[in-house]
Scaffold this motif. Structure first.
Motif, PDB file in Angstrom:
ATOM      1  N   SER A 248       0.832  -1.198   0.000  1.00 34.76           N
ATOM      2  CA  SER A 248       0.000   0.000   0.000  1.00 34.76           C
ATOM      3  C   SER A 248       0.870   1.254   0.000  1.00 34.76           C
ATOM      4  O   SER A 248       2.030   1.223   0.402  1.00 34.76           O
ATOM      5  CB  SER A 248      -0.918   0.009   1.229  1.00 34.76           C
ATOM      6  OG  SER A 248      -0.156  -0.022   2.421  1.00 34.76           O
ATOM      7  N   ASN A 249       0.283   2.364  -0.460  1.00 39.01           N
ATOM      8  CA  ASN A 249       0.910   3.693  -0.453  1.00 39.01           C
ATOM      9  C   ASN A 249       2.124   3.815  -1.367  1.00 39.01           C
ATOM     10  O   ASN A 249       2.951   4.705  -1.188  1.00 39.01           O
ATOM     11  CB  ASN A 249       1.324   4.086   0.981  1.00 39.01           C
ATOM     12  CG  ASN A 249       0.172   4.059   1.945  1.00 39.01           C
ATOM     13  OD1 ASN A 249      -0.950   4.431   1.593  1.00 39.01           O
ATOM     14  ND2 ASN A 249       0.404   3.599   3.162  1.00 39.01           N
ATOM     15  N   TRP A 250       2.255   2.924  -2.346  1.00 36.81           N
ATOM     16  CA  TRP A 250       3.393   3.024  -3.274  1.00 36.81           C
ATOM     17  C   TRP A 250       3.173   4.175  -4.255  1.00 36.81           C
ATOM     18  O   TRP A 250       2.052   4.487  -4.635  1.00 36.81           O
ATOM     19  CB  TRP A 250       3.577   1.716  -4.048  1.00 36.81           C
ATOM     20  CG  TRP A 250       4.482   0.757  -3.323  1.00 36.81           C
ATOM     21  CD1 TRP A 250       4.222   0.128  -2.154  1.00 36.81           C
ATOM     22  CD2 TRP A 250       5.794   0.341  -3.723  1.00 36.81           C
ATOM     23  NE1 TRP A 250       5.283  -0.661  -1.778  1.00 36.81           N
ATOM     24  CE2 TRP A 250       6.264  -0.553  -2.729  1.00 36.81           C
ATOM     25  CE3 TRP A 250       6.616   0.615  -4.805  1.00 36.81           C
ATOM     26  CZ2 TRP A 250       7.521  -1.154  -2.803  1.00 36.81           C
ATOM     27  CZ3 TRP A 250       7.868   0.026  -4.882  1.00 36.81           C
ATOM     28  CH2 TRP A 250       8.301  -0.850  -3.880  1.00 36.81           C
ATOM     29  N   SER A 251       4.290   4.811  -4.656  1.00 33.43           N
ATOM     30  CA  SER A 251       4.245   5.905  -5.619  1.00 33.43           C
ATOM     31  C   SER A 251       5.481   5.815  -6.505  1.00 33.43           C
ATOM     32  O   SER A 251       6.331   4.936  -6.329  1.00 33.43           O
ATOM     33  CB  SER A 251       4.215   7.255  -4.891  1.00 33.43           C
ATOM     34  OG  SER A 251       5.443   7.467  -4.208  1.00 33.43           O
ATOM     35  N   TRP A 252       5.595   6.753  -7.441  1.00 37.42           N
ATOM     36  CA  TRP A 252       6.788   6.775  -8.292  1.00 37.42           C
ATOM     37  C   TRP A 252       8.033   7.079  -7.471  1.00 37.42           C
ATOM     38  O   TRP A 252       9.137   6.657  -7.829  1.00 37.42           O
ATOM     39  CB  TRP A 252       6.624   7.802  -9.404  1.00 37.42           C
ATOM     40  CG  TRP A 252       5.741   7.331 -10.509  1.00 37.42           C
ATOM     41  CD1 TRP A 252       4.486   7.775 -10.820  1.00 37.42           C
ATOM     42  CD2 TRP A 252       6.040   6.300 -11.456  1.00 37.42           C
ATOM     43  NE1 TRP A 252       3.979   7.084 -11.894  1.00 37.42           N
ATOM     44  CE2 TRP A 252       4.920   6.170 -12.312  1.00 37.42           C
ATOM     45  CE3 TRP A 252       7.144   5.480 -11.662  1.00 37.42           C
ATOM     46  CZ2 TRP A 252       4.876   5.249 -13.356  1.00 37.42           C
ATOM     47  CZ3 TRP A 252       7.108   4.556 -12.699  1.00 37.42           C
ATOM     48  CH2 TRP A 252       5.986   4.452 -13.533  1.00 37.42           C
ATOM     49  N   LEU A 253       7.885   7.819  -6.399  1.00 40.21           N
ATOM     50  CA  LEU A 253       9.018   8.076  -5.512  1.00 40.21           C
ATOM     51  C   LEU A 253       9.509   6.780  -4.887  1.00 40.21           C
ATOM     52  O   LEU A 253      10.721   6.523  -4.818  1.00 40.21           O
ATOM     53  CB  LEU A 253       8.614   9.071  -4.419  1.00 40.21           C
ATOM     54  CG  LEU A 253       9.653   9.334  -3.321  1.00 40.21           C
ATOM     55  CD1 LEU A 253      10.911   9.970  -3.918  1.00 40.21           C
ATOM     56  CD2 LEU A 253       9.074  10.229  -2.232  1.00 40.21           C
ATOM     57  N   THR A 254       8.580   5.929  -4.457  1.00 47.90           N
ATOM     58  CA  THR A 254       8.938   4.649  -3.867  1.00 47.90           C
ATOM     59  C   THR A 254       9.669   3.770  -4.879  1.00 47.90           C
ATOM     60  O   THR A 254      10.670   3.134  -4.562  1.00 47.90           O
ATOM     61  CB  THR A 254       7.686   3.913  -3.366  1.00 47.90           C
ATOM     62  OG1 THR A 254       6.828   4.831  -2.697  1.00 47.90           O
ATOM     63  CG2 THR A 254       8.062   2.794  -2.416  1.00 47.90           C
ATOM     64  N   VAL A 255       9.152   3.744  -6.101  1.00 47.09           N
ATOM     65  CA  VAL A 255       9.803   2.968  -7.163  1.00 47.09           C
ATOM     66  C   VAL A 255      11.214   3.488  -7.422  1.00 47.09           C
ATOM     67  O   VAL A 255      12.147   2.712  -7.637  1.00 47.09           O
ATOM     68  CB  VAL A 255       8.965   3.011  -8.462  1.00 47.09           C
ATOM     69  CG1 VAL A 255       9.688   2.296  -9.605  1.00 47.09           C
ATOM     70  CG2 VAL A 255       7.597   2.386  -8.234  1.00 47.09           C
ATOM     71  N   SER A 256      11.376   4.812  -7.364  1.00 52.12           N
ATOM     72  CA  SER A 256      12.697   5.417  -7.584  1.00 52.12           C
ATOM     73  C   SER A 256      13.684   4.981  -6.505  1.00 52.12           C
ATOM     74  O   SER A 256      14.860   4.740  -6.792  1.00 52.12           O
ATOM     75  CB  SER A 256      12.575   6.946  -7.602  1.00 52.12           C
ATOM     76  OG  SER A 256      11.739   7.376  -8.654  1.00 52.12           O
ATOM     77  N   VAL A 257      13.209   4.893  -5.259  1.00 53.05           N
ATOM     78  CA  VAL A 257      14.083   4.432  -4.176  1.00 53.05           C
ATOM     79  C   VAL A 257      14.561   3.010  -4.455  1.00 53.05           C
ATOM     80  O   VAL A 257      15.754   2.696  -4.293  1.00 53.05           O
ATOM     81  CB  VAL A 257      13.344   4.489  -2.816  1.00 53.05           C
ATOM     82  CG1 VAL A 257      14.222   3.917  -1.710  1.00 53.05           C
ATOM     83  CG2 VAL A 257      12.958   5.926  -2.480  1.00 53.05           C
ATOM     84  N   SER A 258      13.659   2.145  -4.893  1.00 57.00           N
ATOM     85  CA  SER A 258      14.034   0.761  -5.220  1.00 57.00           C
ATOM     86  C   SER A 258      15.030   0.714  -6.365  1.00 57.00           C
ATOM     87  O   SER A 258      15.993  -0.066  -6.339  1.00 57.00           O
ATOM     88  CB  SER A 258      12.782  -0.050  -5.585  1.00 57.00           C
ATOM     89  OG  SER A 258      11.934  -0.210  -4.481  1.00 57.00           O
ATOM     90  N   MET A 259      14.827   1.553  -7.378  1.00 59.68           N
ATOM     91  CA  MET A 259      15.728   1.566  -8.527  1.00 59.68           C
ATOM     92  C   MET A 259      17.113   2.055  -8.136  1.00 59.68           C
ATOM     93  O   MET A 259      18.126   1.503  -8.567  1.00 59.68           O
ATOM     94  CB  MET A 259      15.143   2.438  -9.636  1.00 59.68           C
ATOM     95  CG  MET A 259      13.879   1.890 -10.255  1.00 59.68           C
ATOM     96  SD  MET A 259      13.179   2.944 -11.557  1.00 59.68           S
ATOM     97  CE  MET A 259      14.487   2.861 -12.783  1.00 59.68           C
ATOM     98  N   PHE A 260      17.180   3.083  -7.284  1.00 59.78           N
ATOM     99  CA  PHE A 260      18.473   3.578  -6.806  1.00 59.78           C
ATOM    100  C   PHE A 260      19.206   2.486  -6.031  1.00 59.78           C
ATOM    101  O   PHE A 260      20.412   2.326  -6.153  1.00 59.78           O
ATOM    102  CB  PHE A 260      18.271   4.808  -5.910  1.00 59.78           C
ATOM    103  CG  PHE A 260      18.458   6.111  -6.616  1.00 59.78           C
ATOM    104  CD1 PHE A 260      19.682   6.744  -6.609  1.00 59.78           C
ATOM    105  CD2 PHE A 260      17.405   6.713  -7.289  1.00 59.78           C
ATOM    106  CE1 PHE A 260      19.865   7.961  -7.253  1.00 59.78           C
ATOM    107  CE2 PHE A 260      17.569   7.921  -7.942  1.00 59.78           C
ATOM    108  CZ  PHE A 260      18.801   8.554  -7.932  1.00 59.78           C
ATOM    109  N   GLY A 261      18.466   1.732  -5.220  1.00 63.92           N
ATOM    110  CA  GLY A 261      19.077   0.645  -4.454  1.00 63.92           C
ATOM    111  C   GLY A 261      19.622  -0.446  -5.355  1.00 63.92           C
ATOM    112  O   GLY A 261      20.709  -0.980  -5.118  1.00 63.92           O
ATOM    113  N   ALA A 262      18.874  -0.783  -6.407  1.00 65.31           N
ATOM    114  CA  ALA A 262      19.319  -1.819  -7.346  1.00 65.31           C
ATOM    115  C   ALA A 262      20.593  -1.388  -8.064  1.00 65.31           C
ATOM    116  O   ALA A 262      21.550  -2.167  -8.192  1.00 65.31           O
ATOM    117  CB  ALA A 262      18.221  -2.115  -8.359  1.00 65.31           C
ATOM    118  N   VAL A 263      20.622  -0.143  -8.523  1.00 62.41           N
ATOM    119  CA  VAL A 263      21.811   0.377  -9.211  1.00 62.41           C
ATOM    120  C   VAL A 263      23.013   0.373  -8.270  1.00 62.41           C
ATOM    121  O   VAL A 263      24.135   0.053  -8.676  1.00 62.41           O
ATOM    122  CB  VAL A 263      21.541   1.805  -9.735  1.00 62.41           C
ATOM    123  CG1 VAL A 263      22.826   2.448 -10.240  1.00 62.41           C
ATOM    124  CG2 VAL A 263      20.508   1.770 -10.846  1.00 62.41           C
TER     125      VAL A 263
END
Length: 290
Positions: A248-263
């Motif tokens: 719940s409460n996911w947004s594009w900001l949340t997705v960006s945090v995950s992408m930064f972590g993966a990189v």
């Protein structure tokens, strides 16, 4: 030689940018969103595994990098899974570090977190001497200790939480609670610092091993699988013990945090492959300026 130097410089620059961006975006996320950190970390590992799988399969066809992995396609991935025991310890350490970093950012600022995190330079240097038997000159040790001292001097003003004005008992109790939570945040980041030093040296030793040659993409694939399993288990436990609705409460900001972590995970492996652990932490120190 020139191309290798350019590649090393580019990777270290990316590490610097990723560290600064990841810290700030995570802090902003914790301030504005109510999202499970376990879910963010899990999605980050999924992204990392997908990217690592693609380049692993691509390398199996092109043979651009030497690898001890056998087979092609799914068979190659199975071989990597069956020979991934070295990554289990590392996955557990990285998992603990990521969770500690989210805990720390809840109670201290992004600047304080970044500055304390630079103590990784000293812990990494210490473990490199113990594990890799490297020899560091007194000049290098002096430079590292001066950097540590600089970190302490910058952070110390924020630790002065004494009450300087007349307050009610309720305000004093609130101030005492705030002091405890801030100390908890600093304790979390300092624990992460020690784990990071050991993990960096351990990962470097595995990546540069000559007995079993495995590419950085293949190592990230192995590490990502263990991390996904670990975070998935934590998410299931949280779902059973909490009334919070999952995802719940996911947004594009949340997705960006995950992408930064993966990189960040991919850059760590690349840095340890083409540079070393101390250079990695020195590059991360540039995040203070940013």
């Amino acid at each position: 030689m020139q191309s290798l130097f350019s590649l090393k410089t580019s990777i270290l620059l990316c590490v610097c940018l990723q560290n600064a961006g990841y810290t700030l975006i995570r802090k902003y996320s914790t301030m504005t969103e109510d999202v499970s950190s376990r879910e963010i970390l899990f999605v980050g590992e999924v992204i990392k595994v997908v990217i690592a799988s693609y380049f692993t399969l691509e390398n199996a066809v092109s043979q651009q990098e030497a690898s001890s992995a056998e087979g092609k396609g799914v068979q190659r991935l199975r071989w990597l899974v069956s020979h991934s025991s070295k990554m289990l310890i590392l996955a557990a350490i990285y998992g603990a570090m990521n969770i500690l970093s989210f805990v720390a950012l809840e109670y201290i600022g992004a600047g304080e977190f970044t500055i304390c995190a630079q103590l990784k330079i000293l812990s990494t240097a210490g473990f490199s001497v113990i594990i890799l038997r490297r020899s560091l000159s007194w000049t290098k040790w002096r430079a590292l200790f001066l950097l540590v001292l600089g970190c302490i001097l910058v952070v110390s003003p924020s630790l002065d939480l004494k009450v300087t004005s007349v307050e009610s008992e309720e305000a004093a109790a609130e101030s005492e609670s705030s002091s405890f939570l801030q100390l908890l945040g600093f304790g979390a980041v300092l624990t992460e610092v020690m784990l990071s030093g050991f993990a960096s040296i351990y990962f470097e030793k595995v990546v540069k091993s000559t007995t079993e040659v495995v590419t950085i993409w293949e190592r990230n694939f192995q590490l990502g699988l263990y991390s996904m399993a670990m975070y998935g288990g934590i998410m299931v436990y949280d779902g059973m013990s909490s009334e919070r609705q999952a995802w719940s409460n996911w947004s594009w900001l949340t997705v960006s945090v995950s992408m930064f972590g993966a990189v960040g995970g991919l850059l760590v492996a690349a840095t340890l492959k083409y540079a070393d652990s101390i250079l990695k932490t020195m590059a991360a120190a540039g995040a203070i300026v940013l």
